[in-house]
Each structure stands twice: as C-alpha cells, then as structure tokens.
Write a protein that holds these residues in place. Structure first.
Motif, PDB file in Angstrom:
ATOM      1  N   VAL A 174      -7.376   0.140   2.184  1.00 48.78           N
ATOM      2  CA  VAL A 174      -6.132  -0.525   2.380  1.00 48.78           C
ATOM      3  C   VAL A 174      -6.380  -2.088   2.818  1.00 48.78           C
ATOM      4  O   VAL A 174      -7.456  -2.387   3.284  1.00 48.78           O
ATOM      5  N   GLU A 231       1.037  -1.039  -0.129  1.00 51.94           N
ATOM      6  CA  GLU A 231      -0.105   0.089   0.192  1.00 51.94           C
ATOM      7  C   GLU A 231       0.880   1.389  -0.101  1.00 51.94           C
ATOM      8  O   GLU A 231       0.437   2.259  -0.176  1.00 51.94           O
ATOM      9  N   GLY A 258      -5.302   5.210   6.243  1.00 52.41           N
ATOM     10  CA  GLY A 258      -5.793   3.921   5.661  1.00 52.41           C
ATOM     11  C   GLY A 258      -7.179   3.627   6.417  1.00 52.41           C
ATOM     12  O   GLY A 258      -7.212   3.931   7.550  1.00 52.41           O
TER      13      GLY A 258
END
Length: 316
Positions: A195, A101, A119
């Motif tokens: 994420v 990510e 996230g």
C-alpha cells in the motif's frame, strides 16, 4: 452493507475533514454502501467537534468518544463491536493511509478468499532511525515468533471479514498483533497487499521509540497466550514438576550418601554443610511455587469476569 471503516484517532483535528472527503469520494466512485466509525480516543483538541459536524452532514458517519485516552487497541475493540459491514477496514486518521487502497483490500477479502488482508508500507516516509530500522527488527521477530509471514504487522491499514473482528479480543496494546490473534482464533487465510504510505501532513506522531520496547514485550505475551493462554498449567505445572523432581533427586542423593557412609562406618558431614541440601531445598520450593502458579492460573481463567476496559462518554 459493504464496508465499515473503523478509524481510531487522537488529536487529529487537522486531517479529519480532508480524510472524510477522500473516503466519500472513493465510496462514491466504487458504489459502496458504507459506514465510517471514528473513535476519538480522548482527544484534547477539536477532533470530536469536527466528527459531530461530519455526522450531522453525512448519515454514514458514526462516532465514539472515550472519556479519556485508553489506547489504540481499546479504540479498535469499540469500533469492531459497533461495525456492521460485511468487510471491516481499519486505517489511521493522519492521512498516511490512503483511502484509494480500500477497493483493492475489499476485493482481496471478498473474492480472494482471505479472512484478513494486511497492508505493507514497502516504501515509508518515516525517520530511518526512529521508525524504519526498529520496525524491520520488530517485524522480523514477530514473523519468527508467530509464524505469520507478514512484512508490516503494525500497518494500520487492514481489511477483515466481519466474522473475524467479532471473534477476536483486542486488548492491552495487542493491536499490533491482530493477524496473530486472528490466526489463533482459526482464521488462517491471511494475505498482504503493498500500500501507499504518505508523509504526515498535519500534527505530530503519537508514537515514540517506547512503542517498540512495548511491542517486543507484547510479542512475548502473545507468544505465551497463543501457546498456554488456555492451559497455563501445561507450562507452569510442567516446569514445577521438573524443578520439584530435581530437588527430590538431590534430596534422595543426600540421603543415600548419608546412609552409605553410616553403613561403611565412615564419617559423614552434616546435611546442612552439604551443598546438595540447598540445591534440593531451593529447587523443591521453586517447583512448588511454579506448580501453584499454574494451578492459580487455571482457577483465574475459569472464574474471571470481563472487565470494563474503557468508558464511552458519547456516541453518534
């Protein structure tokens, strides 16, 4: 330097080598210049020994070892102070945060105009009872209280501009509210990215249900600090004056009624037998105490020294 990856950890010996390999792979694929800062928050296993081995083999690895366990906020504070990258990424060491990510978060900060990107673990692999449901309630309360529209405040995977982490003070257990601290510091461009959340592969979670109780208490603290942290007299002084005026009004009422009855030759009850006497007395005392609390808060705010919040035993 493009990236500083700050990773606080406690007893994560099983995941560190695999996490390191994964990060190195992602950095090489994207041609990033980087540093990884592991902050060992008082681990009692072989975590620090593994960090030393990784640092010996890879000059991009740095480490900070706390003398004992001080908490995630203190670990992040130490990592932020050491970070030199243009963009700082924070992530957990338990492999539940995916290094894949990182490029997306980096791009959102560098080209998307965001000061901070958080996230969002939209699909979680945690227990529904112990984590998912309390997290939803906690995040709802945090959104309503802070005005920061994030779905997952407690996600460890975040990206920041360097200037953001150098201008916020992470203390206590305020790591949950770093986006709120950033907003209060003037960094209002806060984004969010869905994420991947992975099931824990090694070890056990370090957080229980008590973290949500502490989280709500910290939420009250951050609300107070964001509004009155720099001007406690505005809250305590205002409440004190209000209470004192209520007491003073009650006292004036008692006196007026006493004079009225005396003037009309009516029998007046003893002041001590009048319930308004006790209302006046108590509210004036409370009002005075609140005012003094605000006054003392202002003095402490202007004279406090930065206290040592943690002790570092080794650095790499």
């Amino acid at each position: 330097m493009n990236l500083s990856i700050v990773i606080p950890l406690l007893n994560e010996e099983g995941s560190l080598s695999e996490l390191h390999q994964w990060i190195v792979k992602v950095m090489a694929e994207n041609n990033f210049s980087y540093e990884v800062i592991f902050i060992d928050d008082g681990s009692t296993d072989a975590s620090w020994k593994i960090i030393q081995q990784l640092a010996a083999a890879n000059p991009s690895i740095k480490g900070i070892r706390f003398h004992r366990n001080y908490g995630k906020s203190q670990a992040l504070h130490a990592g932020f102070a050491k970070a030199q990258g243009d963009v700082i990424i924070t992530m957990d060491a338990d492999l539940q945060d995916s290094p894949d990510e990182i490029p997306g978060l980096y791009t959102m900060v560098t080209t998307g105009g965001f000061d901070l990107v958080s996230g969002w673990k939209k699909k979680r692999y945690d227990s529904i009872v112990s984590k998912n449901m309390p997290s939803k309630l906690f995040n709802w309360a945090a959104r309503r209280t802070s005005g920061v529209k994030l779905h997952d405040f407690n996600c460890g995977l975040k990206a920041y501009k360097n200037i953001v982490v150098k201008n916020i003070e992470v203390s206590g257990e305020m790591h949950r509210y770093i986006p709120v601290l950033a907003k209060n510091a003037g960094f209002a461009k806060i984004g969010e990215k869905v994420v991947i959340h992975q099931a824990r592969k090694y070890g056990t979670t370090k957080f229980g249900m008590e973290r949500f109780i502490n989280g709500f208490l910290d939420l009250i603290t951050i609300w107070f600090l964001s509004r009155f942290g720099k001007r406690p007299m505005h809250l305590f002084g205002a409440l004190g004056v209000l209470m004192f005026l209520i007491g003073l009004g009650s006292a004036v009422y008692i006196g007026a009624m006493k004079l009225y009855k005396l003037y009309h030759h009516e029998k007046a009850i003893l002041v001590a037998n009048n319930p308004w006497f006790y209302i006046a007395l108590v509210t004036m005392i409370i009002g005075t105490q609140l005012f003094l609390a605000g006054f003392l808060g202002e003095i402490i705010l202007r004279t406090k020294n930065n206290e040592e919040r943690y002790k570092i035993s080794e650095t790499l």
